[in-house]
Design a protein around this motif. Structure first.
Motif, PDB file in Angstrom:
ATOM      1  N   ASP A  94       0.852  -1.189   0.000  1.00 37.42           N
ATOM      2  CA  ASP A  94       0.000   0.000   0.000  1.00 37.42           C
ATOM      3  C   ASP A  94       0.888   1.238   0.000  1.00 37.42           C
ATOM      4  N   LEU A  95       0.294   2.376   0.246  1.00 34.73           N
ATOM      5  CA  LEU A  95       1.072   3.614   0.248  1.00 34.73           C
ATOM      6  C   LEU A  95       2.115   3.623   1.354  1.00 34.73           C
ATOM      7  N   GLU A  96       1.837   2.947   2.473  1.00 31.51           N
ATOM      8  CA  GLU A  96       2.782   2.945   3.587  1.00 31.51           C
ATOM      9  C   GLU A  96       3.948   2.001   3.340  1.00 31.51           C
ATOM     10  N   SER A  97       3.689   0.848   2.752  1.00 35.43           N
ATOM     11  CA  SER A  97       4.750  -0.147   2.570  1.00 35.43           C
ATOM     12  C   SER A  97       5.867   0.375   1.678  1.00 35.43           C
ATOM     13  N   HIS A  98       5.535   1.289   0.760  1.00 33.13           N
ATOM     14  CA  HIS A  98       6.528   1.804  -0.185  1.00 33.13           C
ATOM     15  C   HIS A  98       6.787   3.302   0.003  1.00 33.13           C
ATOM     16  N   ASP A  99       6.439   3.819   1.175  1.00 29.25           N
ATOM     17  CA  ASP A  99       6.652   5.235   1.437  1.00 29.25           C
ATOM     18  C   ASP A  99       8.136   5.593   1.384  1.00 29.25           C
ATOM     19  N   ARG A 100       8.987   4.792   2.030  1.00 26.30           N
ATOM     20  CA  ARG A 100      10.433   5.061   1.995  1.00 26.30           C
ATOM     21  C   ARG A 100      10.952   5.025   0.563  1.00 26.30           C
ATOM     22  N   VAL A 101      10.521   4.032  -0.204  1.00 27.35           N
ATOM     23  CA  VAL A 101      10.967   3.904  -1.597  1.00 27.35           C
ATOM     24  C   VAL A 101      10.631   5.169  -2.371  1.00 27.35           C
ATOM     25  N   CYS A 102       9.403   5.644  -2.240  1.00 30.96           N
ATOM     26  CA  CYS A 102       8.977   6.801  -3.028  1.00 30.96           C
ATOM     27  C   CYS A 102       9.695   8.082  -2.601  1.00 30.96           C
ATOM     28  N   ARG A 103       9.954   8.229  -1.311  1.00 30.90           N
ATOM     29  CA  ARG A 103      10.710   9.395  -0.847  1.00 30.90           C
ATOM     30  C   ARG A 103      12.137   9.370  -1.422  1.00 30.90           C
ATOM     31  N   ARG A 104      12.777   8.220  -1.354  1.00 32.06           N
ATOM     32  CA  ARG A 104      14.145   8.106  -1.893  1.00 32.06           C
ATOM     33  C   ARG A 104      14.156   8.358  -3.396  1.00 32.06           C
ATOM     34  N   LEU A 105      13.171   7.815  -4.086  1.00 31.61           N
ATOM     35  CA  LEU A 105      13.083   7.992  -5.532  1.00 31.61           C
ATOM     36  C   LEU A 105      12.916   9.460  -5.903  1.00 31.61           C
ATOM     37  N   ALA A 106      12.020  10.164  -5.220  1.00 33.24           N
ATOM     38  CA  ALA A 106      11.790  11.575  -5.544  1.00 33.24           C
ATOM     39  C   ALA A 106      13.033  12.414  -5.289  1.00 33.24           C
ATOM     40  N   LEU A 107      13.695  12.170  -4.157  1.00 37.41           N
ATOM     41  CA  LEU A 107      14.878  12.961  -3.835  1.00 37.41           C
ATOM     42  C   LEU A 107      16.037  12.660  -4.777  1.00 37.41           C
ATOM     43  N   ARG A 108      16.192  11.409  -5.173  1.00 41.63           N
ATOM     44  CA  ARG A 108      17.309  11.041  -6.047  1.00 41.63           C
ATOM     45  C   ARG A 108      17.116  11.544  -7.466  1.00 41.63           C
ATOM     46  N   THR A 109      15.869  11.574  -7.958  1.00 42.37           N
ATOM     47  CA  THR A 109      15.625  11.927  -9.359  1.00 42.37           C
ATOM     48  C   THR A 109      15.207  13.376  -9.549  1.00 42.37           C
ATOM     49  N   GLY A 110      14.719  14.022  -8.484  1.00 36.73           N
ATOM     50  CA  GLY A 110      14.184  15.374  -8.626  1.00 36.73           C
ATOM     51  C   GLY A 110      12.803  15.421  -9.231  1.00 36.73           C
ATOM     52  N   ALA A 111      12.220  14.269  -9.519  1.00 38.24           N
ATOM     53  CA  ALA A 111      10.888  14.196 -10.099  1.00 38.24           C
ATOM     54  C   ALA A 111       9.833  14.094  -9.002  1.00 38.24           C
ATOM     55  N   GLY A 286      12.764  -7.886  -3.835  1.00 36.20           N
ATOM     56  CA  GLY A 286      12.319  -6.859  -2.896  1.00 36.20           C
ATOM     57  C   GLY A 286      13.405  -5.971  -2.360  1.00 36.20           C
ATOM     58  N   PHE A 287      14.538  -5.871  -3.062  1.00 36.63           N
ATOM     59  CA  PHE A 287      15.655  -5.108  -2.489  1.00 36.63           C
ATOM     60  C   PHE A 287      15.309  -3.635  -2.283  1.00 36.63           C
ATOM     61  N   LEU A 288      14.324  -3.105  -3.005  1.00 33.22           N
ATOM     62  CA  LEU A 288      13.964  -1.698  -2.813  1.00 33.22           C
ATOM     63  C   LEU A 288      13.443  -1.418  -1.405  1.00 33.22           C
ATOM     64  N   THR A 289      12.836  -2.410  -0.778  1.00 27.80           N
ATOM     65  CA  THR A 289      12.303  -2.209   0.568  1.00 27.80           C
ATOM     66  C   THR A 289      13.188  -2.826   1.647  1.00 27.80           C
ATOM     67  N   LEU A 290      14.398  -3.234   1.283  1.00 26.91           N
ATOM     68  CA  LEU A 290      15.334  -3.811   2.243  1.00 26.91           C
ATOM     69  C   LEU A 290      16.515  -2.876   2.520  1.00 26.91           C
ATOM     70  N   ASP A 291      16.383  -1.606   2.187  1.00 25.21           N
ATOM     71  CA  ASP A 291      17.526  -0.687   2.285  1.00 25.21           C
ATOM     72  C   ASP A 291      17.988  -0.467   3.706  1.00 25.21           C
ATOM     73  N   THR A 292      17.086  -0.558   4.692  1.00 23.91           N
ATOM     74  CA  THR A 292      17.502  -0.360   6.079  1.00 23.91           C
ATOM     75  C   THR A 292      18.120  -1.612   6.682  1.00 23.91           C
ATOM     76  N   LEU A 293      18.005  -2.728   5.982  1.00 20.43           N
ATOM     77  CA  LEU A 293      18.528  -4.005   6.467  1.00 20.43           C
ATOM     78  C   LEU A 293      19.882  -4.326   5.870  1.00 20.43           C
ATOM     79  N   SER A 294      20.071  -4.012   4.592  1.00 21.46           N
ATOM     80  CA  SER A 294      21.257  -4.440   3.864  1.00 21.46           C
ATOM     81  C   SER A 294      21.861  -3.287   3.074  1.00 21.46           C
ATOM     82  N   PRO A 295      23.139  -2.948   3.315  1.00 22.71           N
ATOM     83  CA  PRO A 295      23.788  -1.928   2.487  1.00 22.71           C
ATOM     84  C   PRO A 295      23.767  -2.280   0.999  1.00 22.71           C
TER      85      PRO A 295
END
Length: 316
Positions: A94-111, A286-295
């Motif tokens: 849902d929107l919460e499960s991928h909230d971190r992904v979307c924040r990182r994506l927006a900041l990295r791309t500027g979109a 699922g590596f996009l949602t494992l960023d806090t677990l694995s460098p």
């Protein structure tokens, strides 16, 4: 049967994670059901560190069907838009499960990133999710509204079953005469709901995502077994992939969906669709949602976000 532990896992943290999952995999999805899976996923999302701060975040309803969505805008300047479709076996996410992904994506791309809260199975089987995603893409292509402020290319992006939805939305829009997004970005996508590719057997269990869980999700979304080879649900079976938007397709080495994603990238290239494709070594589904677990998972995600940024630079 699962393959033996690969000594080339990307980092010790990911190795420990997989070993823990193998020791205690928990009950299968078909024994738990969608409601409990969603509750457990929400608890996991709440336990993760919050995503990075971003200039503007707003929940919206968009399109003619009033689809729920969340807008992430890294600045007040209007620009390109990434329409993001979350994964989750068509049943969870849902929107919460991928909230971190979307924040990182927006900041990295500027979109700006618009995360879509499409309808999920089993309450809403196919084609409800595709209908919602197509509706949002049509709305965005028509200019959206002042809240979103689209001024530039529109990219559709999805991970896992969200990658499936992104591919299916592009196919439907092509067949219905558009408007097509400028590009499609597919992260470890489901492209074959029959689960016939070799990695669905060699990576069936023991790698975080099990093939039986994926099969259960497919059964919820497409209850009729004969329909799962229909190109309207399994894009790998489309007779013609010509005329689709340029694509980025990224798969993961230790993923039961690896081969179907790789095969879809190859088929796009054979149809003369420009494709940037790679298989991320040593990581899992699922590596996009494992960023806090694995460098290593975090770095794989950053490489994918860089792909999106490069793509936007090319088409602006």
């Amino acid at each position: 049967m699962a393959e033996p532990m690969d000594p080339a896992f990307a980092d010790a943290e990911l190795t420990a994670f997989i070993e823990a999952v193998r020791h205690d995999p928990g009950p299968p999805a078909r024994a738990v059901g969608a409601v409990e899976l969603r509750r457990a996923q929400r608890l996991r999302a709440e336990a993760r560190p919050p995503g990075p701060e971003i200039d503007h975040v707003e929940d919206l309803t968009v399109g003619s069907a009033a689809v729920g969505a969340r807008l992430y805008r890294p600045s007040v300047v209007c620009g390109p838009l990434v329409v993001f479709l979350h994964g989750g076996m068509w049943t969870i996410g849902d929107l919460e499960s991928h909230d971190r992904v979307c924040r990182r994506l927006a900041l990295r791309t500027g979109a700006a990133v618009l995360s879509v809260d499409f309808r999920r199975a089993p309450e809403h089987p196919w084609p409800a999710a595709v209908d919602d995603c197509v509706d949002v893409l049509r709305w965005a292509a028509a200019g959206g509204d002042s809240r979103v402020g689209v001024d530039g290319p529109i990219v559709v992006m999805g991970d896992s079953s969200g990658g499936n939805l992104a591919a299916l939305a592009c196919l439907r829009l092509r067949d219905e005469g558009g408007p097509l997004p400028t590009a499609q970005v597919l992260a470890y996508p489901n492209t074959d709901l029959t689960l016939s590719c070799p990695s669905a057997r060699s990576k069936a269990t023991g790698w975080g995502l099990t093939v039986d869980d994926v099969a259960w999700g497919a059964e919820q979304w497409v209850p009729e077994p004969s329909r799962r080879a229909d190109p309207r649900v399994s894009p790998l079976y489309a007779a013609d992939l010509g005329g689709l938007p340029p694509a980025v397709v990224v798969t993961a080495e230790h993923d039961p969906l690896r081969d179907e994603g790789d095969a879809y990238a190859a088929r796009l290239a054979d149809a003369n669709v420009p494709v940037r494709h790679r298989c991320e070594a040593g990581v899992v589904h699922g590596f996009l949602t494992l960023d806090t677990l694995s460098p290593a998972a975090a770095q794989a995600g950053e490489r994918l976000f860089a792909d999106v940024a490069d793509l936007l630079d090319l088409v602006r």
